[in-house]
Design an enzyme around this catalytic site. Structure first.
Site, PDB file in Angstrom:
ATOM      1  N   ILE A  15      20.674  -8.506   4.923  1.00 46.33           N
ATOM      2  CA  ILE A  15      21.966  -8.656   4.266  1.00 46.33           C
ATOM      3  C   ILE A  15      23.014  -8.854   5.362  1.00 46.33           C
ATOM      4  O   ILE A  15      23.171  -8.019   6.247  1.00 46.33           O
ATOM      5  CB  ILE A  15      22.279  -7.421   3.398  1.00 46.33           C
ATOM      6  CG1 ILE A  15      21.222  -7.276   2.289  1.00 46.33           C
ATOM      7  CG2 ILE A  15      23.683  -7.518   2.804  1.00 46.33           C
ATOM      8  CD1 ILE A  15      21.054  -8.473   1.364  1.00 46.33           C
ATOM      9  N   LEU A  16      23.718  -9.971   5.304  1.00 44.67           N
ATOM     10  CA  LEU A  16      24.630 -10.332   6.387  1.00 44.67           C
ATOM     11  C   LEU A  16      25.971  -9.612   6.267  1.00 44.67           C
ATOM     12  O   LEU A  16      26.605  -9.295   7.261  1.00 44.67           O
ATOM     13  CB  LEU A  16      24.837 -11.849   6.402  1.00 44.67           C
ATOM     14  CG  LEU A  16      23.537 -12.645   6.631  1.00 44.67           C
ATOM     15  CD1 LEU A  16      23.746 -14.127   6.338  1.00 44.67           C
ATOM     16  CD2 LEU A  16      23.019 -12.452   8.058  1.00 44.67           C
ATOM     17  N   ASN A  17      26.398  -9.385   5.023  1.00 46.79           N
ATOM     18  CA  ASN A  17      27.637  -8.647   4.791  1.00 46.79           C
ATOM     19  C   ASN A  17      27.446  -7.828   3.515  1.00 46.79           C
ATOM     20  O   ASN A  17      27.256  -8.384   2.428  1.00 46.79           O
ATOM     21  CB  ASN A  17      28.825  -9.609   4.637  1.00 46.79           C
ATOM     22  CG  ASN A  17      30.139  -8.868   4.388  1.00 46.79           C
ATOM     23  OD1 ASN A  17      30.247  -8.031   3.495  1.00 46.79           O
ATOM     24  ND2 ASN A  17      31.145  -9.168   5.192  1.00 46.79           N
ATOM     25  N   GLY A  73      18.785 -16.388   0.690  1.00 42.05           N
ATOM     26  CA  GLY A  73      19.924 -16.628  -0.201  1.00 42.05           C
ATOM     27  C   GLY A  73      20.044 -15.535  -1.239  1.00 42.05           C
ATOM     28  O   GLY A  73      19.045 -15.078  -1.784  1.00 42.05           O
ATOM     29  N   GLY A  90      23.097 -15.599  -3.469  1.00 38.72           N
ATOM     30  CA  GLY A  90      24.157 -15.951  -4.412  1.00 38.72           C
ATOM     31  C   GLY A  90      23.719 -15.998  -5.860  1.00 38.72           C
ATOM     32  O   GLY A  90      24.453 -15.569  -6.747  1.00 38.72           O
ATOM     33  N   GLU A  91      22.556 -16.532  -6.100  1.00 39.86           N
ATOM     34  CA  GLU A  91      22.161 -16.773  -7.487  1.00 39.86           C
ATOM     35  C   GLU A  91      21.184 -15.739  -8.045  1.00 39.86           C
ATOM     36  O   GLU A  91      20.919 -15.722  -9.244  1.00 39.86           O
ATOM     37  CB  GLU A  91      21.536 -18.168  -7.604  1.00 39.86           C
ATOM     38  CG  GLU A  91      22.536 -19.264  -7.278  1.00 39.86           C
ATOM     39  CD  GLU A  91      21.861 -20.612  -7.090  1.00 39.86           C
ATOM     40  OE1 GLU A  91      22.310 -21.578  -7.687  1.00 39.86           O
ATOM     41  OE2 GLU A  91      20.877 -20.685  -6.325  1.00 39.86           O
TER      42      GLU A  91
HETATM   43 MO1  MOS Z   1      24.273 -23.978  -7.484  1.00 40.55          MO
HETATM   44  S1  MOS Z   1      24.243 -24.053  -9.523  1.00 40.55           S
HETATM   45  O1  MOS Z   1      22.940 -24.834  -6.893  1.00 40.55           O
HETATM   46  O2  MOS Z   1      25.795 -24.423  -7.029  1.00 40.55           O
END
Ligand code: MOS
Length: 732
Positions: free
Chosen positions: A616-618, A689, A691-692
């Site tokens: 975890i970077l932040n 990653g 984010g999603e």
């Molecule tokens: Mo994402 S939905 O690949 O910006």
């Protein structure tokens, strides 16, 4: 100088655990935070050059048809009107016949209601909008295909896969489920509507836009305009959310560029929220059939996942619904299917974890149905079926944290308080229940470049056209650079979102942090080696800390050791570790809901997400990403749904008053646990990653909790109160 890595081998070193600056992984505040909360961060439509004219779209009022006449000339008499672009003047790259990767514009062929047909340019926005409303056009309209089920589905051969004999496995199974769920179209829901300001200087175009992937958008825009990419510069230093809708160049950018060329002055085009809904993109609705079969021990013997989605005629994208199904659970017999209907609805594209968002959600609902039928704990069922290698490809996993996430969540959430018998907990009118789901998202490394310049004064500059779309890129690149070069966070300046910088992969598919971060890491590693060379020392013997170098028994400020800047461009490309191992991030979602027995209303009482995404970077921005994903999960489960008018595909609820994103009152305390992990196959940061990941499967935890609370299975998302109520016993 350059530093290049092709990621062919895992990197087992722990460089970022050995450095001593101590900012990597911390909850460091965003360097851009103050500018954002004080309103001084400049977003796309705020940087208006002197003399900028305004463009407003006129759009197709029908789903399908042919434009036979358009009278732009008449509008020229209206106050302030400078130009009306339509027809060939308005086409994306007429030389290529208007190649369309994004929504069709300027074409005589109308493919969906809301398609941009013309751009009216005027001195003020109000004048342009007024004139756009007055535009007369004649259209020969036809009945469009609106409902995908009426349109019928294509079955692209390369999107079907099977192994073993699932039909037989279903027949032989001790237990099986065969269920069909539907999910509606979604809007990405980015806070900042799409906007672009275009200005030409001779042959050179500068476009300030709200885009996720300037590196790619530069080429798309150049292609659309029929100019050389070198002559296009895109600036996107701040982006107010993207969630997929700003991955590709959208109509307003092309239109602004064409119009600015036409009127010989800068032109800005900002979409209204309604236009974002109708003329950018949506997530496809889906119908998903999931088949699961188990032996008498509860071990999966087969999995079938067939998805039915839609898009415009000729569009390439189709939502990769089953993306994680081939490797999430064990099972020898498998069928994966993808089918696509061609409909006259707004273009379908990537929205918030395309694929897993809705695909894992439905798979996790089916797993819950199976667990209930088997009378086995749903966590147990998952733990029993975690494969030790990719069951479809046979490839090893780079790391695997699903079991740990499930067990950590089980303990922390108090899963033992759950009664597996539906409708067994009640508080007055409220039926209470708990549900869970696995989370999984593929992990991707993308080619990335970044330049780092270390100055003798003890500061560093990081430059890349990577974006920060609210995700925390400014923070994490600051941390990686500061950690590697021994600089405090305020000694590092990060400059993003400018295609004149070295090209990063942009923000998409959750690849941004790890890919761009690796480019920064590589540059810093080389800078360290250069400093060592100057000292005639071994880099391993140097410690970089607080703008000083410690070696042997000496400590000296950087300024004593280097007398000029050292600039290195880091460059990473994916290699064998992407092709020869399966990389993914994992997690587990838990939800407790209260469903009103009288009204059918669901309130989410609490949620827990346990996630692992490598290093975890932040800690703060990573957690925020997960909170956002889980919040979107609440939306997907309970409220979010684009309603298409069945007659013409018109998006009826084309604003945030009618398209219901979860708001503060809908979102309870969300608890996020980030597991400690290093994925050596991912990249030298050992980070993946994140984010999603937080949205993948989140909605299933909620709808599974609704089932536990009420005994009602809503298989048609979102689980609005009418659908829940219909399944509740009349006498509550
Ligand atoms: Mo994402 S939905 O690949 O910006």
């Amino acid at each position: 100088m350059t530093a290049y890595l092709k990621m062919d081998e895992p990197d087992h070193r722990r460089r970022l655990d050995e450095t001593v600056q101590g900012i990597i992984g911390t909850a460091m505040d965003r360097p851009d935070g103050a500018a954002k909360v004080t309103g001084t961060a400049i977003y796309a439509h705020e940087d208006q050059p002197k003399g900028m004219a305004h463009g407003v779209f006129a759009r197709a009022p029908v789903a399908k048809g042919t434009l036979t006449r358009i009278d732009g000339e008449k509008l020229r008499a209206l106050p302030g009107v400078l130009a009306v672009l339509s027809g060939p003047k308005f086409l994306r790259n007429p030389a290529q016949g208007g190649a369309n990767e994004a929504p069709v514009q300027g074409s005589e062929t109308i493919a969906y209601l809301g398609q941009p047909i013309a751009l009216v340019v005027a001195e003020t926005f109000e004048q342009a909008r007024h004139a756009a409303h007055m535009l007369e056009m004649e259209i020969t309209s036809e009945d469009g295909l609106i409902n995908p089920e009426d349109a019928g589905y294509e079955t692209p051969e390369d999107q079907q896969d099977s192994q073993g004999d699932l039909e037989q496995a279903m027949r032989d199974a001790a237990r099986s489920v065969d269920v069909t769920y539907t999910t509606p179209s979604h809007n990405s829901g980015a806070m900042e509507p799409h906007a672009s300001i275009a200005a030409w200087d001779g042959d050179r175009l500068t476009l300030r836009g709200s885009y996720q992937m300037p590196n790619y958008n530069q080429y798309e825009l150049a292609d659309s305009l029929g100019v050389e990419p070198e002559n296009v510069r895109i600036l996107a230093p701040f982006v107010g959310g993207g969630f997929g809708s700003k991955l590709g160049i959208a109509p307003e950018a092309v239109a602004a560029a064409l119009a600015a060329r036409e009127v010989g002055r800068p032109v800005g085009v900002a979409l209204t929220r309604q236009q974002v809904f109708e003329a950018t993109m949506r997530r496809s609705e889906s119908r998903q059939r999931v088949r699961l079969c188990v032996d008498s021990e509860g071990r999966l013997t087969g999995i079938g996942h067939e998805a039915y989605v839609s898009n415009l005629p000729d569009e390439e994208f189709s939502e990769p619904v089953t993306q994680a199904t081939p490797f999430l659970y064990a099972g020898a017999h498998r069928v994966i299917g993808h089918h696509i209907a061609r409909v006259h609805r707004t273009c379908a594209g990537s929205v918030r974890a395309p694929g897993e968002s809705i695909g894992v959600t439905v798979l996790e609902n089916a797993m819950d149905e199976l667990a209930h039928d088997l009378k086995i704990d749903p966590i147990e069922l998952r733990l029993k079926n975690i494969p030790d290698k990719n069951p479809t490809s046979g490839l090893p996993f780079s790391s695997h944290t699903l079991a740990q996430a499930l067990k950590t969540g089980r303990d922390r959430f108090g899963w033992d308080q759950r009664n597996p018998e539906p409708r067994s907990r009640r508080e007055g009118e409220w039926l209470l229940g708990m549900g869970m789901a696995s989370a999984v998202r593929v992990n991707i490394l993308s080619e990335a470049r970044a330049r780092v310049t270390l100055s003798p004064g003890g500061t560093a500059l990081v430059e890349t056209d990577m974006t920060d779309i609210g995700t925390g890129t400014y923070a994490i690149l600051t941390q990686i650079c500061g950690e590697m070069l021994g600089l405090a966070g305020d000694k590092v300046i990060v400059s993003l979102g400018d295609t004149d910088h070295p090209h990063g992969p942009g923000s998409g598919g959750s690849w941004g942090a790890a890919s761009s971060g690796t480019a920064v890491f590589l540059a810093c590693q080389k800078i360290r080696a250069e400093v060592a060379k100057k000292l005639d020392a071994d880099e391993a013997d140097l410690t970089f800390k607080d703008g000083t170098i410690i070696y042997g028994n000496r400590q000296a400020p950087l300024s004593d050791l280097i007398d000029q800047e050292i600039a290195v461009e880091g460059h990473v490309e994916p290699g064998k570790t992407s092709d020869e191992v399966t990389q993914a991030t994992y997690g587990a979602h838990f939800a407790e809901v209260a469903v009103n027995a009288v009204t059918g209303e669901t309130r989410v009482r609490r949620m827990l997400g346990v996630f692992a995404a490598g290093r975890i970077l932040n800690a703060k921005t990573a957690r925020s990403q997960c909170l956002g994903g889980m919040t979107f999960g609440i939306g997907m489960a309970l409220t979010e749904e684009i309603a298409h008018d069945p007659r013409d595909g018109h998006i009826v609820n084309h604003d945030f008053a009618e398209y219901h994103l979860p708001v503060n009152a809908d979102v309870p305390q969300l608890d996020v646990v980030l597991l400690e992990e290093r994925d050596d196959y991912a990249n030298p940061l050992q980070a993946k990653g994140i984010g999603e990941l937080g949205i993948c499967g989140a909605a299933a935890a909620i709808t599974n909790a609704i089932f536990n609370a009420t005994g009602v299975r809503v298989r048609d998302y979102p689980a609005t109160l009418d659908k829940v109520l219909a399944g509740l016993p009349q006498k509550a």
